[in-house]
Scaffold this motif. Sequence first.
Motif, PDB file in Angstrom:
ATOM      1  N   UNK A 168       0.066  -4.858   4.704  1.00  0.00           N
ATOM      2  CA  UNK A 168       0.607  -5.209   3.399  1.00  0.00           C
ATOM      3  C   UNK A 168       0.418  -4.044   2.446  1.00  0.00           C
ATOM      4  N   UNK A 169       1.521  -3.533   1.984  1.00  0.00           N
ATOM      5  CA  UNK A 169       1.458  -2.405   1.058  1.00  0.00           C
ATOM      6  C   UNK A 169       1.363  -2.940  -0.362  1.00  0.00           C
ATOM      7  N   UNK A 184     -11.728  -6.825  -9.038  1.00  0.00           N
ATOM      8  CA  UNK A 184     -11.140  -6.863  -7.698  1.00  0.00           C
ATOM      9  C   UNK A 184     -11.529  -5.583  -6.954  1.00  0.00           C
ATOM     10  N   UNK A 185     -12.274  -5.698  -5.854  1.00  0.00           N
ATOM     11  CA  UNK A 185     -12.708  -4.478  -5.151  1.00  0.00           C
ATOM     12  C   UNK A 185     -11.543  -3.579  -4.743  1.00  0.00           C
ATOM     13  N   UNK A 186     -10.415  -4.173  -4.351  1.00  0.00           N
ATOM     14  CA  UNK A 186      -9.269  -3.357  -3.942  1.00  0.00           C
ATOM     15  C   UNK A 186      -8.709  -2.580  -5.133  1.00  0.00           C
ATOM     16  N   UNK A 187      -8.611  -3.248  -6.272  1.00  0.00           N
ATOM     17  CA  UNK A 187      -8.101  -2.563  -7.462  1.00  0.00           C
ATOM     18  C   UNK A 187      -9.134  -1.588  -8.014  1.00  0.00           C
ATOM     19  N   UNK A 188     -10.419  -1.916  -7.833  1.00  0.00           N
ATOM     20  CA  UNK A 188     -11.475  -1.059  -8.376  1.00  0.00           C
ATOM     21  C   UNK A 188     -11.620   0.228  -7.589  1.00  0.00           C
ATOM     22  N   UNK A 189     -11.180   0.213  -6.333  1.00  0.00           N
ATOM     23  CA  UNK A 189     -11.374   1.392  -5.486  1.00  0.00           C
ATOM     24  C   UNK A 189     -10.726   2.631  -6.086  1.00  0.00           C
ATOM     25  N   UNK A 190      -9.532   2.466  -6.659  1.00  0.00           N
ATOM     26  CA  UNK A 190      -8.805   3.633  -7.161  1.00  0.00           C
ATOM     27  C   UNK A 190      -9.529   4.318  -8.317  1.00  0.00           C
ATOM     28  N   UNK A 207      -3.663   7.111   0.188  1.00  0.00           N
ATOM     29  CA  UNK A 207      -3.355   7.452   1.582  1.00  0.00           C
ATOM     30  C   UNK A 207      -4.093   6.545   2.556  1.00  0.00           C
ATOM     31  N   UNK A 208      -5.377   6.292   2.324  1.00  0.00           N
ATOM     32  CA  UNK A 208      -6.177   5.568   3.304  1.00  0.00           C
ATOM     33  C   UNK A 208      -6.209   4.063   3.060  1.00  0.00           C
ATOM     34  N   UNK A 209      -5.713   3.599   1.924  1.00  0.00           N
ATOM     35  CA  UNK A 209      -5.595   2.146   1.714  1.00  0.00           C
ATOM     36  C   UNK A 209      -4.154   1.688   1.898  1.00  0.00           C
ATOM     37  N   UNK A 210      -3.282   2.600   2.291  1.00  0.00           N
ATOM     38  CA  UNK A 210      -1.862   2.304   2.510  1.00  0.00           C
ATOM     39  C   UNK A 210      -1.197   1.732   1.263  1.00  0.00           C
ATOM     40  N   UNK A 211      -1.682   2.171   0.116  1.00  0.00           N
ATOM     41  CA  UNK A 211      -1.054   1.761  -1.142  1.00  0.00           C
ATOM     42  C   UNK A 211       0.040   2.765  -1.481  1.00  0.00           C
ATOM     43  N   UNK A 212       1.073   2.291  -2.143  1.00  0.00           N
ATOM     44  CA  UNK A 212       2.182   3.169  -2.522  1.00  0.00           C
ATOM     45  C   UNK A 212       2.245   3.278  -4.040  1.00  0.00           C
TER      46      UNK A 212
END
Length: 510
Positions: free
Chosen positions: A8-9, A108-114, A334-339
């Motif tokens: 899921x991108x 949100x850990x996913x949003x916080x990563x950036x 690149x490594x979380x496959x986010x666009x």
Amino acid sequence: MTAPRTTTSRRIFGRLSLPERNFLAEALRTETVGGVLLLVAAVVALIWANVPALHGSYESVSHYHFGPAALGLDLSVAHWAADGLLAVFFFVAGIELKRELVAGDLKDPRAAALPVVAALCGMAVPALVYTLTTLTGGGAFDGWAVPTATDIAFALAVLAVIGTSLPSALRAFLLTLAVVDDLFAILIIAVFFTSTIDFLALGGAALGLLVFWLLLRKNVRGWYVYVPLALVIWGLMYNSGVHATIAGVAMGLMLRCTTREGEEHSPGERIEHLVRPLSAGLAVPLFALFSAGVTLSGGALGDVFAKPETLGVVLGLVVGKTVGIFGGTWLTARFTRASLSEDLAWADVFAVAALAGIGFTVSLLIGELAFEGDALMTDEVKASVLLGSLIAAGFATVLLKLRNARYRRMWEAEERDDDLDGVPDVYEEDDPAYHLRMAEIHDGKAAEHRRRAEELARGNDDADDYANGDGHAHRNASAPAEGEEAAGTTAGEAAGRPGKGKTRATGLPK
């Protein structure tokens, strides 16, 4: 046969939620005004310190001491600004961090990563650049932390001055990045710039913080309770040897930043709304006034590029910050496959990374702590912070201006509110009521256009009738018929009007 694995991108720098957008707009509005005041204060400080007739008064005011000596608080004006007023700044930073952790992007850990990875890379790479520069030139490593900080107020002031309409997603990234940056700057100050500790005073400060927390838990209200307690905590923290600004961030982190039933805003948001103008409009500009006043000359500016310590600071801010933040963002994507959001390009991220190279308030503070006792090196490092921030601001301005027209279109689309309900239309596209309101608006406009079309059509029909003869008879009815002209002329002449073959003055034959 194994089914293909799907991923899921997700989009980075996508549209913010409406509550987050509204909070961001209010926060950035205050920070932008504060940033402009910060710029003014820095310019005033440089003029005050460099005009020969005024230099003596600047030194006298900066080093003037006042405060209760019995409590260990007989400090200079410059010291009060750095340790006292900046505690207010870090108090607001603590509230911002707490809010981001419990209700904002860092929840949100996913949003916080950036922003976390970008901020960490944006601090590690400048420190590495400084270290390599001083290692090559044989300089002192003490100032490695100076180029690691980003000044959000200064950056927003640059945006206000150059007039770029940076999209809200990029502004949110810049603000969150600065919040994480401030957190690690606080940790750096607490860990690396605390030499001796008075454990009795530190224990008293910890006890005061415990009382502060218990009062908040019991929902005790009243500034007359918390302000005196905060001053006591700050005084004890200062005398403990730990930098006094740590007390500010600790109290900020204790505030509740989530809403309960019946609350429109959390206590943390309400207090931040009250204190942020004090921080951005008074505390930080006054700190800049008594910290940025370094003596500049052609030789001094040339020395910035000649000494490894000062060159390391400039390269850390301009090169290290840009490469670190951009690289961290790209690696995270690149490594979380986010666009990347389809409205933006990586060039936009690079421009914001360059803008984050403006390190002013915290960089100046760390510069003072890193080279404490060496007044000459302190002033030279401050000059390098000013010069590095100026270069970073100029570089970012050029990059942002190249895309400013696109930013303006994006900003206008974000702000558009055709139904005039106070909510931007982009947030109501899935609301049936919004489309019904827009249909009613368009129906009203269509009816108005039909009415105007009918009026114009009637006007054109009257004009056609006029041209085709209906108006000709009317016109001839009021004109004299053939053979009547002489009689009319004679009558006019009899009345004394000038006629054919008569003089204009008397009406008599020539």
